[in-house]
Design an enzyme around this catalytic site. Structure first.
Site, mmCIF file in Angstrom:
data_model
loop_
_atom_site.group_PDB
_atom_site.id
_atom_site.type_symbol
_atom_site.label_atom_id
_atom_site.label_comp_id
_atom_site.label_asym_id
_atom_site.label_seq_id
_atom_site.Cartn_x
_atom_site.Cartn_y
_atom_site.Cartn_z
ATOM 1 N N LYS A 66 -3.704 41.188 152.204
ATOM 2 C CA LYS A 66 -3.942 41.130 153.656
ATOM 3 C C LYS A 66 -2.774 40.489 154.407
ATOM 4 C CE LYS A 66 -8.941 40.925 153.169
ATOM 5 N NZ LYS A 66 -10.183 40.221 153.478
ATOM 6 N N ASP A 103 -12.577 41.256 159.614
ATOM 7 C CA ASP A 103 -13.343 40.285 158.819
ATOM 8 C C ASP A 103 -14.125 39.314 159.709
ATOM 9 O OD1 ASP A 103 -12.825 41.153 156.261
ATOM 10 O OD2 ASP A 103 -11.042 39.914 156.005
HETATM 11 P P1 NDP Z 1 -8.139 32.163 148.408
HETATM 12 O O1 NDP Z 1 -7.752 32.186 146.968
HETATM 13 O O2 NDP Z 1 -7.134 32.532 149.447
HETATM 14 O O3 NDP Z 1 -8.644 30.667 148.774
HETATM 15 C C1 NDP Z 1 -9.530 29.990 147.947
HETATM 16 C C2 NDP Z 1 -10.083 28.763 148.672
HETATM 17 O O4 NDP Z 1 -11.169 28.259 147.905
HETATM 18 C C3 NDP Z 1 -9.104 27.626 148.868
HETATM 19 O O5 NDP Z 1 -9.339 27.006 150.107
HETATM 20 C C4 NDP Z 1 -9.456 26.669 147.711
HETATM 21 O O6 NDP Z 1 -9.179 25.318 147.987
HETATM 22 C C5 NDP Z 1 -10.954 26.856 147.671
HETATM 23 N N1 NDP Z 1 -11.610 26.537 146.402
HETATM 24 C C6 NDP Z 1 -11.585 27.228 145.243
HETATM 25 N N2 NDP Z 1 -12.384 26.648 144.316
HETATM 26 C C7 NDP Z 1 -12.958 25.577 144.920
HETATM 27 C C8 NDP Z 1 -13.887 24.573 144.491
HETATM 28 N N3 NDP Z 1 -14.407 24.574 143.251
HETATM 29 N N4 NDP Z 1 -14.245 23.621 145.375
HETATM 30 C C9 NDP Z 1 -13.754 23.600 146.641
HETATM 31 N N5 NDP Z 1 -12.852 24.521 147.089
HETATM 32 C C10 NDP Z 1 -12.463 25.491 146.249
HETATM 33 O O7 NDP Z 1 -9.442 33.080 148.516
HETATM 34 P P2 NDP Z 1 -9.963 33.855 149.813
HETATM 35 O O8 NDP Z 1 -9.950 32.900 150.950
HETATM 36 O O9 NDP Z 1 -9.220 35.130 149.985
HETATM 37 O O10 NDP Z 1 -11.467 34.248 149.422
HETATM 38 C C11 NDP Z 1 -12.494 33.285 149.278
HETATM 39 C C12 NDP Z 1 -13.767 34.001 148.892
HETATM 40 O O11 NDP Z 1 -14.289 34.726 150.005
HETATM 41 C C13 NDP Z 1 -13.558 35.007 147.758
HETATM 42 O O12 NDP Z 1 -14.275 34.556 146.637
HETATM 43 C C14 NDP Z 1 -14.113 36.327 148.284
HETATM 44 O O13 NDP Z 1 -15.038 36.898 147.377
HETATM 45 C C15 NDP Z 1 -14.847 35.947 149.558
HETATM 46 N N6 NDP Z 1 -14.663 36.961 150.601
HETATM 47 C C16 NDP Z 1 -15.758 37.680 151.022
HETATM 48 C C17 NDP Z 1 -15.632 38.642 152.000
HETATM 49 C C18 NDP Z 1 -16.837 39.420 152.436
HETATM 50 O O14 NDP Z 1 -16.681 40.466 153.101
HETATM 51 N N7 NDP Z 1 -18.036 38.976 152.145
HETATM 52 C C19 NDP Z 1 -14.344 38.934 152.652
HETATM 53 C C20 NDP Z 1 -13.265 38.102 152.163
HETATM 54 C C21 NDP Z 1 -13.428 37.173 151.162
HETATM 55 P P3 NDP Z 1 -7.719 24.645 147.701
HETATM 56 O O15 NDP Z 1 -6.795 25.178 148.766
HETATM 57 O O16 NDP Z 1 -7.958 23.205 147.847
HETATM 58 O O17 NDP Z 1 -7.327 25.082 146.327
#
Ligand code: NDP
Length: 273
Positions: A66, A103
């Site tokens: 994206k 989104d």
């Molecule tokens: P990214 O990899 O870009 O970001 C992941 C985020 O999750 C970071 O902020 C990270 O924190 C945090 N994180 C991961 N594990 C943990 C944990 N155990 N505790 C706290 N924070 C955690 O992923 P995306 O933002 O692209 O996607 C996130 C989710 O959203 C995906 O799993 C996806 O399935 C879902 N999604 C759903 C959509 C829908 O249409 N329903 C559309 C887009 C996404 P840190 O920076 O501190 O590592």
């Protein structure tokens, strides 16, 4: 002539977008095909260009492209994609590659229309600072919540997100321990924690009366976050299926000029879970 569309991502084999758009096409009588395309970071741009060369009319862009689509591909960026700094919908028209982002509006349609939960004047907690949080933040702010707090393990990532929205005085940043003592009406898990069956390190006492707990992840049933919310008295729980279908419907509307009925498609996906 059947108009061609596709979704591009990596991984992509389990994408529900082809199924969703096939349902939309059937429902609205639109003559389209919609396939899934796998690409690597290196082949992303050339795969899109090949698709345009074959007469493709539009594309959805998913994880992890994206941001790449926003930075390197779109020749024209529409306001929603500009403020999210990410593109999930491409329109190929008159030699242009137009980038939009559905989104945020998809999430807000699910929360406000499908779940009947207006965001204005609510205390909102947005968990995560990755691509998904970035995509939904502008639309959430436009609904004028009382406050919007972004919480992330890596607090610098959350701060970077807010750097683009300095005009919003009700936008705050916190680490997880800093949430103690606060209450929220709408809690959105935009982290990927549920993908790994993990719970973000949330303190107790953060759920306001009649709160809605929303997990963007779908297909995982009662995620650790939704379970935590339920155990703390939250009755309104939602996963990301509604957002998935609503963002697709918004793309379909952009491409075809007709808005499909999302409810039967959300119900179908939930039924297959
Ligand atoms: P990214 O990899 O870009 O970001 C992941 C985020 O999750 C970071 O902020 C990270 O924190 C945090 N994180 C991961 N594990 C943990 C944990 N155990 N505790 C706290 N924070 C955690 O992923 P995306 O933002 O692209 O996607 C996130 C989710 O959203 C995906 O799993 C996806 O399935 C879902 N999604 C759903 C959509 C829908 O249409 N329903 C559309 C887009 C996404 P840190 O920076 O501190 O590592």
């Amino acid at each position: 002539m059947t108009d061609r569309y596709a979704v591009i991502g990596n991984p992509i084999a389990h994408s529900k977008s082809p199924l969703i758009h096939a349902e939309f096409a059937l429902q609205t009588g639109q003559d389209i095909s919609y396939t899934a395309l796998l690409a690597t970071r290196e082949s992303f741009v050339s795969t899109v260009m090949d698709f345009i060369g074959q007469g493709g009319k539009g594309m959805n862009v998913t994880i992890p492209f994206k941001e790449q689509a926003w930075k390197y591909l779109a020749t024209d960026i529409l306001p929603r994609a500009a403020s999210a700094r990410a593109v999930n919908t491409l329109i190929f028209k008159e030699g242009k590659v137009i980038g939009d982002n559905t989104d945020g509006v998809g999430l807000l349609r699910d929360i406000e229309v499908n779940l009947g939960f207006p965001v204005a004047d609510k205390r909102v907690l947005l968990m995560g600072a990755g691509g998904a949080a970035r995509g939904v933040l502008p639309e959430l702010l436009h609904r004028r919540p009382a406050t919007l707090t972004i919480v992330n393990r890596n607090i610098n990532r959350a701060r970077e997100l807010t750097d683009w929205f300095t005009e919003w005085r009700n936008l705050r940043v916190s680490d997880y321990p800093g949430l103690s003592g606060g209450e929220y009406d709408l809690l959105i898990n935009a982290t990927s924690s549920s993908m790994n069956d993990e719970l973000p390190p949330l303190p107790t006492g953060i759920f306001g009366l009649r709160a809605l707990a929303y997990d963007l992840v779908y297909g995982k049933g009662l995620t650790p976050f939704l379970q935590f919310a339920q155990e703390h008295g939250v009755a309104k729980l939602a996963d990301g299926f509604g957002m998935l279908v609503e963002q697709a419907a918004e793309s379909f509307l952009i491409w075809r000029g007709v808005r499909p009925d999302t409810r039967p498609v959300i119900a179908m996906l939930k039924g297959k879970e």
